[in-house]
Design a protein around this motif. Structure first.
Motif, PDB file in Angstrom:
ATOM      1  N   LEU A  18      26.788 114.339   7.043  1.00  0.00           N
ATOM      2  CA  LEU A  18      27.306 112.985   6.879  1.00  0.00           C
ATOM      3  C   LEU A  18      27.798 112.499   8.228  1.00  0.00           C
ATOM      4  CD1 LEU A  18      29.486 113.017   3.621  1.00  0.00           C
ATOM      5  CD2 LEU A  18      27.330 111.789   3.959  1.00  0.00           C
ATOM      6  N   ARG A  19      27.809 111.192   8.393  1.00  0.00           N
ATOM      7  CA  ARG A  19      28.369 110.584   9.597  1.00  0.00           C
ATOM      8  C   ARG A  19      29.413 109.561   9.181  1.00  0.00           C
ATOM      9  NH1 ARG A  19      26.022 106.223  13.824  1.00  0.00           N
ATOM     10  NH2 ARG A  19      26.843 107.090  15.781  1.00  0.00           N
ATOM     11  N   LEU A  20      30.635 109.797   9.606  1.00  0.00           N
ATOM     12  CA  LEU A  20      31.726 108.873   9.344  1.00  0.00           C
ATOM     13  C   LEU A  20      31.902 107.930  10.526  1.00  0.00           C
ATOM     14  CD1 LEU A  20      34.426 111.285   7.855  1.00  0.00           C
ATOM     15  CD2 LEU A  20      32.514 110.155   6.699  1.00  0.00           C
ATOM     16  N   SER A  21      32.304 106.703  10.221  1.00  0.00           N
ATOM     17  CA  SER A  21      32.592 105.719  11.260  1.00  0.00           C
ATOM     18  C   SER A  21      33.985 105.159  11.055  1.00  0.00           C
ATOM     19  CB  SER A  21      31.581 104.571  11.213  1.00  0.00           C
ATOM     20  OG  SER A  21      30.271 105.023  11.451  1.00  0.00           O
ATOM     21  N   CYS A  22      34.619 104.795  12.154  1.00  0.00           N
ATOM     22  CA  CYS A  22      35.951 104.194  12.110  1.00  0.00           C
ATOM     23  C   CYS A  22      36.009 103.110  13.169  1.00  0.00           C
ATOM     24  CB  CYS A  22      37.010 105.249  12.386  1.00  0.00           C
ATOM     25  SG  CYS A  22      38.664 104.571  12.681  1.00  0.00           S
ATOM     26  N   THR A  23      36.239 101.877  12.716  1.00  0.00           N
ATOM     27  CA  THR A  23      36.297 100.751  13.636  1.00  0.00           C
ATOM     28  C   THR A  23      37.683 100.129  13.631  1.00  0.00           C
ATOM     29  OG1 THR A  23      33.941 100.277  13.372  1.00  0.00           O
ATOM     30  CG2 THR A  23      35.329  98.509  14.206  1.00  0.00           C
ATOM     31  N   ALA A  24      38.227  99.943  14.825  1.00  0.00           N
ATOM     32  CA  ALA A  24      39.537  99.327  14.980  1.00  0.00           C
ATOM     33  C   ALA A  24      39.380  97.853  15.311  1.00  0.00           C
ATOM     34  CB  ALA A  24      40.315 100.034  16.086  1.00  0.00           C
ATOM     35  N   SER A  25      40.271  97.051  14.751  1.00  0.00           N
ATOM     36  CA  SER A  25      40.237  95.620  15.029  1.00  0.00           C
ATOM     37  C   SER A  25      41.655  95.071  15.005  1.00  0.00           C
ATOM     38  CB  SER A  25      39.372  94.891  14.005  1.00  0.00           C
ATOM     39  OG  SER A  25      39.920  95.021  12.709  1.00  0.00           O
ATOM     40  N   GLY A  26      41.809  93.891  15.617  1.00  0.00           N
ATOM     41  CA  GLY A  26      43.114  93.242  15.604  1.00  0.00           C
ATOM     42  C   GLY A  26      43.705  93.130  16.991  1.00  0.00           C
ATOM     43  N   ASP A  27      45.018  93.322  17.063  1.00  0.00           N
ATOM     44  CA  ASP A  27      45.806  93.113  18.276  1.00  0.00           C
ATOM     45  C   ASP A  27      45.682  94.313  19.216  1.00  0.00           C
ATOM     46  OD1 ASP A  27      49.374  92.795  18.963  1.00  0.00           O
ATOM     47  OD2 ASP A  27      47.627  92.038  20.074  1.00  0.00           O
ATOM     48  N   ILE A  28      44.511  94.463  19.832  1.00  0.00           N
ATOM     49  CA  ILE A  28      44.205  95.646  20.636  1.00  0.00           C
ATOM     50  C   ILE A  28      44.034  95.290  22.099  1.00  0.00           C
ATOM     51  CG2 ILE A  28      42.571  97.529  21.019  1.00  0.00           C
ATOM     52  CD1 ILE A  28      41.812  97.253  18.035  1.00  0.00           C
ATOM     53  N   THR A  33      43.814 107.807  22.279  1.00  0.00           N
ATOM     54  CA  THR A  33      43.105 108.779  21.456  1.00  0.00           C
ATOM     55  C   THR A  33      42.659 108.155  20.130  1.00  0.00           C
ATOM     56  OG1 THR A  33      45.145 109.574  20.456  1.00  0.00           O
ATOM     57  CG2 THR A  33      44.388 110.713  22.432  1.00  0.00           C
ATOM     58  N   MET A  34      41.521 108.624  19.666  1.00  0.00           N
ATOM     59  CA  MET A  34      41.058 108.335  18.314  1.00  0.00           C
ATOM     60  C   MET A  34      40.717 109.678  17.688  1.00  0.00           C
ATOM     61  SD  MET A  34      38.700 104.904  18.560  1.00  0.00           S
ATOM     62  CE  MET A  34      38.846 104.501  16.811  1.00  0.00           C
ATOM     63  N   GLY A  35      41.063 109.814  16.434  1.00  0.00           N
ATOM     64  CA  GLY A  35      40.836 111.107  15.822  1.00  0.00           C
ATOM     65  C   GLY A  35      40.569 111.022  14.347  1.00  0.00           C
ATOM     66  N   TRP A  36      40.138 112.137  13.817  1.00  0.00           N
ATOM     67  CA  TRP A  36      39.888 112.273  12.381  1.00  0.00           C
ATOM     68  C   TRP A  36      40.775 113.389  11.835  1.00  0.00           C
ATOM     69  CZ3 TRP A  36      36.954 108.949   9.651  1.00  0.00           C
ATOM     70  CH2 TRP A  36      36.070 108.126  10.366  1.00  0.00           C
ATOM     71  N   TYR A  37      41.391 113.115  10.715  1.00  0.00           N
ATOM     72  CA  TYR A  37      42.187 114.080   9.983  1.00  0.00           C
ATOM     73  C   TYR A  37      41.638 114.128   8.567  1.00  0.00           C
ATOM     74  CZ  TYR A  37      45.601 113.840  13.784  1.00  0.00           C
ATOM     75  OH  TYR A  37      46.226 113.901  15.001  1.00  0.00           O
ATOM     76  N   ASP A  72      32.575 104.832  20.790  1.00  0.00           N
ATOM     77  CA  ASP A  72      32.013 103.734  21.557  1.00  0.00           C
ATOM     78  C   ASP A  72      33.186 102.830  21.909  1.00  0.00           C
ATOM     79  OD1 ASP A  72      30.870 101.348  22.451  1.00  0.00           O
ATOM     80  OD2 ASP A  72      29.127 101.552  21.142  1.00  0.00           O
ATOM     81  N   ASN A  73      33.675 102.951  23.136  1.00  0.00           N
ATOM     82  CA  ASN A  73      34.867 102.199  23.521  1.00  0.00           C
ATOM     83  C   ASN A  73      34.648 100.690  23.471  1.00  0.00           C
ATOM     84  OD1 ASN A  73      36.452 104.507  24.007  1.00  0.00           O
ATOM     85  ND2 ASN A  73      35.623 104.717  26.075  1.00  0.00           N
ATOM     86  N   ALA A  74      33.449 100.259  23.754  1.00  0.00           N
ATOM     87  CA  ALA A  74      33.163  98.825  23.736  1.00  0.00           C
ATOM     88  C   ALA A  74      33.266  98.251  22.322  1.00  0.00           C
ATOM     89  CB  ALA A  74      31.775  98.559  24.304  1.00  0.00           C
ATOM     90  N   LYS A  75      33.027  99.104  21.341  1.00  0.00           N
ATOM     91  CA  LYS A  75      33.081  98.664  19.942  1.00  0.00           C
ATOM     92  C   LYS A  75      34.352  99.116  19.238  1.00  0.00           C
ATOM     93  CE  LYS A  75      28.043  98.649  19.308  1.00  0.00           C
ATOM     94  NZ  LYS A  75      26.914  99.200  18.519  1.00  0.00           N
ATOM     95  N   ASN A  76      35.251  99.782  19.971  1.00  0.00           N
ATOM     96  CA  ASN A  76      36.483 100.315  19.359  1.00  0.00           C
ATOM     97  C   ASN A  76      36.161 101.150  18.124  1.00  0.00           C
ATOM     98  OD1 ASN A  76      38.189  99.155  21.266  1.00  0.00           O
ATOM     99  ND2 ASN A  76      38.463  97.282  20.082  1.00  0.00           N
ATOM    100  N   THR A  77      35.134 101.943  18.235  1.00  0.00           N
ATOM    101  CA  THR A  77      34.646 102.708  17.087  1.00  0.00           C
ATOM    102  C   THR A  77      34.549 104.186  17.425  1.00  0.00           C
ATOM    103  OG1 THR A  77      33.414 100.815  16.215  1.00  0.00           O
ATOM    104  CG2 THR A  77      32.728 103.005  15.481  1.00  0.00           C
ATOM    105  N   ALA A  78      34.984 105.005  16.493  1.00  0.00           N
ATOM    106  CA  ALA A  78      34.838 106.448  16.597  1.00  0.00           C
ATOM    107  C   ALA A  78      33.931 106.930  15.475  1.00  0.00           C
ATOM    108  CB  ALA A  78      36.191 107.138  16.515  1.00  0.00           C
ATOM    109  N   TYR A  79      33.227 108.003  15.757  1.00  0.00           N
ATOM    110  CA  TYR A  79      32.303 108.573  14.783  1.00  0.00           C
ATOM    111  C   TYR A  79      32.627 110.054  14.596  1.00  0.00           C
ATOM    112  CZ  TYR A  79      29.718 104.431  16.277  1.00  0.00           C
ATOM    113  OH  TYR A  79      29.368 103.151  16.602  1.00  0.00           O
ATOM    114  N   LEU A  80      32.281 110.555  13.421  1.00  0.00           N
ATOM    115  CA  LEU A  80      32.376 111.983  13.167  1.00  0.00           C
ATOM    116  C   LEU A  80      31.076 112.418  12.509  1.00  0.00           C
ATOM    117  CD1 LEU A  80      34.279 114.457  13.382  1.00  0.00           C
ATOM    118  CD2 LEU A  80      34.857 114.052  10.973  1.00  0.00           C
TER     119      LEU A  80
END
Length: 121
Positions: A18-28, A33-37, A72-80
């Motif tokens: 599986l591939r998980l995605s996490c995208t940050a948005s808002g007042d950034i 660090t970005m991480g998965w727990y 992907d720092n340009a997209k504020n996205t982390a993948y696992l």
């Protein structure tokens, strides 16, 4: 305000991927660090993997060699990327980020709402 939105959780058979995605948005302004727990039923939340803005990574022993964190720092996205999944990987997976806000000079730790990964035997 900053939001983290995870996706990619699913039901998969043992040995699958599986591939998980996490995208940050808002007042950034920036994200350190970005991480998965993950939190399995009846257990405490535990670190799976983290990555810094510079690309360094750290993994829990239980997932080394099977999981890969990237961003992907340009997209504020982390993948696992999760390979060779076993039933022991069944858990709710949460994204976490250390965010420097754009509006005011302070940092904030942010959590996503979680995405469920279920691995059947």
């Amino acid at each position: 305000q900053v939001q983290l939105v995870e996706s990619g959780g699913d039901l998969v058979q043992a040995g699958g991927s599986l591939r998980l995605s996490c995208t940050a948005s808002g007042d950034i302004f920036s994200i350190d660090t970005m991480g998965w727990y993950r939190e399995a039923p009846g257990k405490q939340r535990e670190l799976v993997a983290v990555t810094s803005s510079g690309g360094s990574t750290k993994y829990a022993d239980a997932v080394k060699g099977r999981f890969t964190i990237s961003r992907d720092n340009a997209k504020n996205t982390a993948y696992l990327q999760m390979n060779s999944l076993t039933p022991k990987d069944t858990a709710v997976y949460y994204c976490n980020a250390d965010v420097t806000l754009a509006s005011i000079p302070m940092s904030r730790e942010v959590w996503g709402q979680g995405t469920l990964v279920t691995v059947s035997s």
